[in-house]
Design a protein around this motif. Structure first.
Motif, PDB file in Angstrom:
ATOM      1  N   LYS A  11       0.866  -1.172   0.000  1.00 48.84           N
ATOM      2  CA  LYS A  11       0.000   0.000   0.000  1.00 48.84           C
ATOM      3  C   LYS A  11       0.905   1.224   0.000  1.00 48.84           C
ATOM      4  O   LYS A  11       1.799   1.339   0.840  1.00 48.84           O
ATOM      5  N   ASP A  21      -4.664   6.935  -0.853  1.00 47.86           N
ATOM      6  CA  ASP A  21      -3.648   5.894  -0.911  1.00 47.86           C
ATOM      7  C   ASP A  21      -3.966   4.945  -2.066  1.00 47.86           C
ATOM      8  O   ASP A  21      -5.084   4.943  -2.576  1.00 47.86           O
ATOM      9  N   GLU A  23      -2.671   0.876  -3.971  1.00 51.72           N
ATOM     10  CA  GLU A  23      -2.003  -0.397  -3.748  1.00 51.72           C
ATOM     11  C   GLU A  23      -1.460  -0.939  -5.057  1.00 51.72           C
ATOM     12  O   GLU A  23      -1.973  -0.610  -6.126  1.00 51.72           O
ATOM     13  N   ALA A  66       0.603  -5.114   2.126  1.00 53.84           N
ATOM     14  CA  ALA A  66      -0.863  -5.191   2.025  1.00 53.84           C
ATOM     15  C   ALA A  66      -1.214  -6.541   1.417  1.00 53.84           C
ATOM     16  O   ALA A  66      -0.369  -7.217   0.836  1.00 53.84           O
TER      17      ALA A  66
END
Length: 71
Positions: A11, A21, A23, A66
């Motif tokens: 992430k 944000d 990923e 992540a």
């Protein structure tokens, strides 16, 4: 903190013009940063991600592990 490796799913924290944000998967590891192939992002950042060819260079400290979402 574990060392980042190519293929890790991470992430990335928002920066610059990003509103949220994102990923993605690490494509390349540099000394203090990583190149992320952006795979998941907020729709508000769609145009910016396209302009960046779905890639962003992020500081290692700003790339957190992540889990990839199953599709």
């Amino acid at each position: 903190m574990a060392e980042h490796q190519v293929g890790d799913y991470v992430k990335g924290k928002k920066f610059g013009s990003f509103e949220h944000d994102f990923e993605g998967e690490i494509e390349k590891v540099y000394e203090n940063s990583v190149l992320i192939h952006i795979l998941s992002y907020h729709d508000e950042d769609r145009i910016l991600v396209g302009e960046l060819n779905n890639r962003a260079i992020v500081r290692k400290d700003d790339a957190e592990p992540a889990k990839a979402e199953a599709k």
